[in-house]
Scaffold this active site. Structure first.
Site, PDB file in Angstrom:
ATOM      1  N   GLU A 243       0.833  -1.208   0.000  1.00 17.12           N
ATOM      2  CA  GLU A 243       0.000   0.000   0.000  1.00 17.12           C
ATOM      3  C   GLU A 243       0.871   1.263   0.000  1.00 17.12           C
ATOM      4  OE1 GLU A 243      -4.258  -1.465   1.799  1.00 17.12           O
ATOM      5  OE2 GLU A 243      -2.872  -0.503   3.199  1.00 17.12           O
TER       6      GLU A 243
ATOM      7  N   GLU B  88      -5.795  -7.189  -1.585  1.00 21.28           N
ATOM      8  CA  GLU B  88      -6.485  -7.245  -0.293  1.00 21.28           C
ATOM      9  C   GLU B  88      -7.954  -6.918  -0.510  1.00 21.28           C
ATOM     10  OE1 GLU B  88      -4.889  -4.885   2.869  1.00 21.28           O
ATOM     11  OE2 GLU B  88      -2.803  -5.304   2.333  1.00 21.28           O
TER      12      GLU B  88
END
Length: 343
Positions: free
Chosen positions: A170, A282
């Site tokens: 991320e 995710e």
């Protein structure tokens, strides 16, 4: 992760060892095509704490978690995070290799997720590993390359061949701040990214290297990152996204379905604009919303993506300080992952 509350979903008998994975008599053939994945990076920690996992249904029986996910949830791939020098060893090289060998023995494909930190790296926390903080910026790419090479070589020596490798987790603001700040020092970020990419290819030339951002529904952050990589000669093979639409849907009042639709539109956009395939690295829903989670996964499986990885489905409610996106109940899987069984 935001807390939603209530009881733990796996028992905690510290005297009970983890269910072992038997070594196969012959190698188990891995699936190809669409990745139906689960990040189970907490698994060895949970097992050390005494958590057990069970097959669904009235005649439930204990079962090793990865095998359970494969046989009862349709999972064909495992994702594992890597920290540089974690204080307790969790998610360090040895721990990752141990989990990856188990996945390999079960015929599960593997994604390795380098955080380039000693702890969590995410949009709000991209902290430099402690051992690298004194290095001049010009030496940081070499540190990244050495770390990636070391971990991947250990995996190769253990008989594990990752199919995908994330260079950063991320990394929406960049990574290893401030050196890799995507706004203030895009050239520094690209240098770190490319060092990781080249190191991956030196050990596993066929592995697909992923650049992974959060909020898959938000086009702006993808244009910022992949525009900077394009302008600076950044190397990557795949675009990775996180999608947690319940939070955004509740906050905006639009509902999770609208957020998922925005994500699908963004997937189509970035594939066309940047010419790379997309992976949902995710995904998750509150553990109290198993049916909605099943419907979300089914919806996203129709999007033009290479696969979907659920983040820590085996985690009990409130685990590790408040994670409530697991999708087991009493240590057994709910219907949340049922869409995986139909692909």
């Amino acid at each position: 992760m935001a807390a939603v509350a209530l009881a733990a979903c796996a028992c905690s008998d510290t005297d009970t060892p983890a269910v072992p994975v038997p070594a196969p008599a012959v190698p188990v053939e891995k699936e190809t095509g669409f990745a139906r994945g689960a990040d189970v990076s907490w698994l060895t920690q949970q097992e050390a704490e005494g958590y057990k996992f069970y097959t669904p249904g009235a005649d439930r029986r204990p079962m090793e978690c990865m095998e359970l996910l494969r046989d009862h949830c349709g999972v064909n791939a495992i994702r594992l995070r890597v920290w540089v020098n974690p204080a307790d060893g969790r998610n360090g090289k040895a721990d990752v290799v141990a989990k990856a060998r188990r996945a390999e023995a079960l015929g599960l494909r593997t994604m390795i997720d380098f955080h380039f930190s000693d702890t969590w790296a995410d949009p709000g926390h991209q902290e430099m590993p402690e051992a690298w903080k004194a290095l001049p910026e010009a030496e940081l790419p070499a540190a990244v390359a050495a770390h990636v090479t070391d971990v991947l070589t250990a995996l190769r020596d253990a008989g594990v061949t990752p199919e995908w490798v994330q260079v950063g987790n991320e990394t929406t603001p960049g990574m290893m701040l401030p050196a890799g700040d995507i706004d203030k020092n895009p050239a520094g970020y690209v240098a770190l990214n490319n060092a990781g990419y080249d190191a991956v290819k030196s050990v596993f030339p066929e592995a697909k290297v992923i650049v992974h951002l959060d909020n898959g529904h938000d086009r702006w952050r993808y244009d910022r990152m992949f525009g900077a990589l394009e302008a600076g000669g950044g190397r990557y093979d795949m675009i990775g996204m996180s999608l947690y639409p319940w939070w955004e849907g509740e906050h905006s009042g639009r509902g999770w379905e609208a957020v998922a639709d925005d994500c699908i539109a963004n997937i189509r956009y970035v594939k066309q604009r940047y010419g790379r395939p997309v992976m949902i690295c995710e995904i998750g829903m509150p553990y109290t919303r198993a049916e909605a989670c099943r419907d979300l996964i089914a919806k996203m499986m129709q999007a033009p993506v290479e696969g979907i990885f659920y983040w820590e489905p085996q985690a009990p409610a409130g685990y590790n300080g408040g994670y409530d996106m697991g999708c087991f109940d009493g240590g057994a899987p709910t219907v949340a992952l049922d869409a995986f069984k139909k692909k």
